[in-house]
Scaffold this motif. Structure first.
Motif, PDB file in Angstrom:
ATOM      1  N   PRO B  10       0.846  -1.203   0.000  1.00 19.96           N
ATOM      2  CA  PRO B  10       0.000   0.000   0.000  1.00 19.96           C
ATOM      3  C   PRO B  10       0.880   1.250   0.000  1.00 19.96           C
ATOM      4  N   PRO B  11       0.379   2.357  -0.509  1.00 19.92           N
ATOM      5  CA  PRO B  11       1.207   3.562  -0.591  1.00 19.92           C
ATOM      6  C   PRO B  11       1.657   4.022   0.790  1.00 19.92           C
ATOM      7  N   ILE B  12       2.866   4.586   0.873  1.00 20.40           N
ATOM      8  CA  ILE B  12       3.359   5.100   2.155  1.00 20.40           C
ATOM      9  C   ILE B  12       2.661   6.421   2.471  1.00 20.40           C
ATOM     10  N   VAL B  13       2.341   7.170   1.430  1.00 17.55           N
ATOM     11  CA  VAL B  13       1.631   8.446   1.627  1.00 17.55           C
ATOM     12  C   VAL B  13       0.429   8.468   0.704  1.00 17.55           C
ATOM     13  N   SER B  14      -0.728   8.840   1.253  1.00 13.63           N
ATOM     14  CA  SER B  14      -1.844   9.098   0.356  1.00 13.63           C
ATOM     15  C   SER B  14      -2.514  10.416   0.733  1.00 13.63           C
ATOM     16  N   VAL B  15      -2.710  11.223  -0.287  1.00 16.21           N
ATOM     17  CA  VAL B  15      -3.279  12.563  -0.113  1.00 16.21           C
ATOM     18  C   VAL B  15      -4.592  12.584  -0.877  1.00 16.21           C
ATOM     19  N   ARG B  16      -5.670  12.979  -0.163  1.00 17.31           N
ATOM     20  CA  ARG B  16      -6.975  13.015  -0.831  1.00 17.31           C
ATOM     21  C   ARG B  16      -7.676  14.338  -0.552  1.00 17.31           C
ATOM     22  N   GLY B  17      -8.021  15.021  -1.620  1.00 18.19           N
ATOM     23  CA  GLY B  17      -8.820  16.257  -1.506  1.00 18.19           C
ATOM     24  C   GLY B  17      -8.165  17.322  -0.641  1.00 18.19           C
ATOM     25  N   LEU B  18      -6.819  17.410  -0.709  1.00 20.70           N
ATOM     26  CA  LEU B  18      -6.105  18.340   0.178  1.00 20.70           C
ATOM     27  C   LEU B  18      -6.339  19.790  -0.238  1.00 20.70           C
ATOM     28  N   LYS B  19      -6.798  20.587   0.733  1.00 15.71           N
ATOM     29  CA  LYS B  19      -6.944  22.027   0.509  1.00 15.71           C
ATOM     30  C   LYS B  19      -6.101  22.757   1.534  1.00 15.71           C
ATOM     31  N   VAL B  20      -5.249  23.644   1.040  1.00 18.09           N
ATOM     32  CA  VAL B  20      -4.395  24.422   1.932  1.00 18.09           C
ATOM     33  C   VAL B  20      -4.408  25.864   1.484  1.00 18.09           C
ATOM     34  N   LYS B  21      -4.579  26.747   2.453  1.00 15.10           N
ATOM     35  CA  LYS B  21      -4.508  28.171   2.165  1.00 15.10           C
ATOM     36  C   LYS B  21      -3.389  28.743   3.028  1.00 15.10           C
ATOM     37  N   ARG B  22      -2.446  29.423   2.408  1.00 18.42           N
ATOM     38  CA  ARG B  22      -1.384  30.082   3.179  1.00 18.42           C
ATOM     39  C   ARG B  22      -1.516  31.573   2.953  1.00 18.42           C
ATOM     40  N   GLY B  23      -1.875  32.281   4.035  1.00 23.89           N
ATOM     41  CA  GLY B  23      -2.154  33.705   3.876  1.00 23.89           C
ATOM     42  C   GLY B  23      -3.356  33.867   2.966  1.00 23.89           C
ATOM     43  N   LEU B  85       9.313   8.674  10.733  1.00 20.86           N
ATOM     44  CA  LEU B  85       9.425   9.628   9.641  1.00 20.86           C
ATOM     45  C   LEU B  85      10.559  10.601   9.951  1.00 20.86           C
ATOM     46  N   ALA B  86      11.368  10.907   8.963  1.00 20.11           N
ATOM     47  CA  ALA B  86      12.415  11.903   9.160  1.00 20.11           C
ATOM     48  C   ALA B  86      12.228  12.996   8.128  1.00 20.11           C
ATOM     49  N   TYR B  87      12.539  14.209   8.540  1.00 21.54           N
ATOM     50  CA  TYR B  87      12.245  15.346   7.679  1.00 21.54           C
ATOM     51  C   TYR B  87      13.390  16.328   7.736  1.00 21.54           C
ATOM     52  N   SER B  88      13.777  16.819   6.585  1.00 14.82           N
ATOM     53  CA  SER B  88      14.771  17.874   6.558  1.00 14.82           C
ATOM     54  C   SER B  88      14.210  19.001   5.700  1.00 14.82           C
ATOM     55  N   SER B  89      14.026  20.158   6.336  1.00 17.37           N
ATOM     56  CA  SER B  89      13.359  21.263   5.632  1.00 17.37           C
ATOM     57  C   SER B  89      14.361  22.051   4.808  1.00 17.37           C
ATOM     58  N   GLN B  90      13.842  23.043   4.102  1.00 19.23           N
ATOM     59  CA  GLN B  90      14.725  23.874   3.282  1.00 19.23           C
ATOM     60  C   GLN B  90      15.639  24.717   4.155  1.00 19.23           C
ATOM     61  N   ALA B  91      15.067  25.232   5.276  1.00 16.58           N
ATOM     62  CA  ALA B  91      15.933  25.833   6.284  1.00 16.58           C
ATOM     63  C   ALA B  91      16.668  24.646   6.879  1.00 16.58           C
ATOM     64  N   ASP B  92      17.972  24.783   7.117  1.00 14.74           N
ATOM     65  CA  ASP B  92      18.722  23.585   7.461  1.00 14.74           C
ATOM     66  C   ASP B  92      18.299  22.959   8.776  1.00 14.74           C
ATOM     67  N   GLY B  93      17.822  23.802   9.702  1.00 19.99           N
ATOM     68  CA  GLY B  93      17.439  23.240  10.988  1.00 19.99           C
ATOM     69  C   GLY B  93      18.623  22.671  11.735  1.00 19.99           C
ATOM     70  N   GLN B 157      11.071   4.944   8.315  1.00 16.88           N
ATOM     71  CA  GLN B 157      10.389   4.248   7.239  1.00 16.88           C
ATOM     72  C   GLN B 157      10.285   5.163   6.031  1.00 16.88           C
ATOM     73  N   LEU B 158      10.110   6.438   6.342  1.00 24.61           N
ATOM     74  CA  LEU B 158       9.936   7.439   5.293  1.00 24.61           C
ATOM     75  C   LEU B 158      10.856   8.618   5.585  1.00 24.61           C
ATOM     76  N   ALA B 185      16.884   0.727  -1.575  1.00 19.64           N
ATOM     77  CA  ALA B 185      17.178  -0.697  -1.712  1.00 19.64           C
ATOM     78  C   ALA B 185      16.998  -1.411  -0.374  1.00 19.64           C
ATOM     79  N   GLN B 186      17.180  -0.651   0.720  1.00 21.46           N
ATOM     80  CA  GLN B 186      16.979  -1.235   2.060  1.00 21.46           C
ATOM     81  C   GLN B 186      15.517  -1.189   2.487  1.00 21.46           C
ATOM     82  N   GLY B 187      14.645  -0.678   1.618  1.00 20.85           N
ATOM     83  CA  GLY B 187      13.218  -0.678   1.927  1.00 20.85           C
ATOM     84  C   GLY B 187      12.671   0.638   2.445  1.00 20.85           C
ATOM     85  N   VAL B 188      13.541   1.667   2.541  1.00 21.47           N
ATOM     86  CA  VAL B 188      13.087   2.972   3.015  1.00 21.47           C
ATOM     87  C   VAL B 188      12.365   3.694   1.869  1.00 21.47           C
TER      88      VAL B 188
END
Lengths: 242, 248
Positions: B10-23, B85-93, B157-158, B185-188
């Motif tokens: 099954p998909p690791i991420v599924s997005v359905r009907g996403l609505k986002v307003k920024r400002g 889940l691991a995340y690296s943003s555009q700002a290096d953090g 995992q992601l 290749a390791q499944g990530v």
């Protein structure tokens, strides 16, 4: 596994250790300023009254300033987002800050008290240990308020400008310049709602050798303010942002 | 035409009907997509197309108006996902007043992982020689790699990386893409955003965003076949041209 709030406190202290100048300023400046007061009032008894009160100001002001700038930096550099997506809770982060800066406050107050007593000849009727205890609560209070207020600053300039807004009125009305009972009634009432008033009160009572409820009451009120600010600060750290 | 590759899991991420307003900007107005499990998915599109907003929604940092974002079957931002889940943003953090090793050690301890992780992830991004240097003294490309090292801590995992190769020289860029391939290749599962279209050829799957809409969900081979172009960059320009023509 080490508790995450200890890990965070350790990280903050390590950051500080790389900034020797800030550490030196934090530790030495309050003592020198107390010295300035002692010099100014060398001939009369004013210093014996004001000295302890001034000691209550530094942990509060400096921790407020350091914390609000530090948290603002976390928001802007992306590290806050990273911490919030890492395992752990917001309370871990906030308690980490409170702990790290309390430790700094203990050192700072130690230096200030030592200098005041041995160099400036401040007569201290109460115990130094109690004084350090009040200073810690005082510092946590400054940290808590700094955490809270930094949520409303977008830039470092604004964060620094919050000092005159949130802290100066508390200094003016806190009882250093005029005992609070002698102030116009309206101002006295306002000062009742300012946490620094209780810090100043607590430190002077300890310095005067008081104990029990006379010291316990302001301490409790300070702690309540601090907890309130920390809880509110936690609400200003939303994981999801627009 | 090659056949559509359907991931078995099954998909690791599924997005359905996403609505986002920024400002005042409506970034997404009903976005649907899935990300395959164990795949290296490239999220591509011009700047301002919504790549970072989508990534923030996936990692649970974006306030959304409507729709669902699920990661590994859990709603995005679920506390259980913080270990997976691991995340690296555009700002290096990255804490500039800590050394490379201290930065990595902090996040390793937060994740409750053994100290041996520190050396492993620093080596994975080729920063062993800089481990004891203050992050504030590093170059932009080195900072990106510190940020990446932090994302590699533990066994996520992601891994979601927002523009990880910006400011890196070609040699390093190739090495990092090799690393991404090894991880899958390791499944990530990896989601990597980029606006460098040539990096598309290193991905298993491609998602092309433009102005908050999914213009194409494809893979490198099909992309070239569909557009009849010789390389990814021209293929994307062709897709965007078709999209503009269709919108008219």
């Amino acid at each position: 596994m080490r508790p995450r709030w200890l890990v965070t406190a350790g990280r903050i202290l390590t950051q500080l250790s790389h900034d020797r100048r800030t550490v030196a300023l934090l530790l030495v400046v309050p003592a020198l300023l107390v010295g300035l007061f002692a010099w100014l009032y060398q001939s009369d008894q004013v210093f014996q009254r004001i000295g302890p009160m001034v000691m209550a100001l530094f942990p509060f002001i400096l921790m407020f300033l350091v914390t609000s700038v530090a948290t603002l930096r976390e928001r802007r550099s992306g590290t806050l987002e990273r911490v919030l997506t890492a395992p752990g809770s917001k309370a871990d982060l906030i308690c980490g800050y409170a702990l790290a800066f309390s430790l700094v406050a203990v050192l700072q107050t130690g230096v200030t008290v030592g200098f005041s007593v041995w160099v400036c000849r401040l007569e201290l009727a109460g115990s130094v240990l109690q004084l350090l205890g009040v200073a810690v609560v005082d510092a946590v209070l400054g940290t808590a308020l700094g955490l809270l207020v930094s949520a409303f600053a977008r830039t470092e300039f604004q964060a620094v400008q919050f000092l005159p807004v949130f802290v100066f009125p508390q200094i003016i009305l806190g009882g250093v310049f005029m005992p609070r009972q002698q102030m116009p009634r309206a101002l006295e009432l306002i000062s009742d709602f300012m946490p620094l008033s209780y810090a100043i009160d607590g430190v002077s009572q300890v310095a005067a050798g008081q104990g029990g409820w006379v010291v316990g009451r302001p301490l409790l009120i300070m702690a309540a303010f601090a907890v309130g600010c920390l809880v509110a600060a936690s609400a200003t750290l939303p994981r999801r942002t627009p | 035409m090659t056949e559509t590759v359907q991931p078995a899991r099954p998909p690791i991420v599924s997005v359905r009907g996403l609505k986002v307003k920024r400002g005042r900007v409506q970034v997404f107005d009903g976005l649907d997509l899935t990300v395959g499990s164990g795949r290296l998915t490239g999220l591509l599109g011009p700047s301002g197309s919504g790549k970072s907003t989508l990534i923030r929604a996936i990692v649970g940092l974006q306030r959304i108006q409507a729709g669902q974002v699920e990661v590994a079957g859990l709603p995005a931002g679920h506390p259980d996902l913080r270990h997976r889940l691991a995340y690296s943003s555009q700002a290096d953090g990255v804490y500039l007043d800590l050394t490379v090793a201290q930065n990595v050690a902090y996040f390793t301890r937060l994740a409750g992982r053994p100290a041996s992780e520190v050396e492993r992830v620093i080596e994975a991004v080729d920063l062993s020689g800089q481990a004891q240097r203050l992050a504030g003294r590093l170059s932009g490309g080195q900072l990106r790699r510190v940020s990446l090292a932090v994302a590699l801590i533990g066994a996520p995992q992601l891994i979601v990386l927002d523009e990880p190769t910006v400011g890196l020289d070609p040699v390093l860029r190739v090495r990092l893409w090799d690393l991404f391939t090894r991880l899958t290749a390791q499944g990530v599962s990896l989601i990597v955003s980029s606006h460098v279209m040539d990096e598309a050829s290193r991905c298993d799957d491609l998602l092309l965003l433009r102005q908050g809409r999914l213009v194409a969900a494809t893979d490198p081979v099909r992309l070239l076949a569909q557009t009849g172009q010789p390389d990814a960059e021209r293929a994307f320009l062709e897709l965007i041209r078709r999209d503009q023509a269709a919108a008219r």
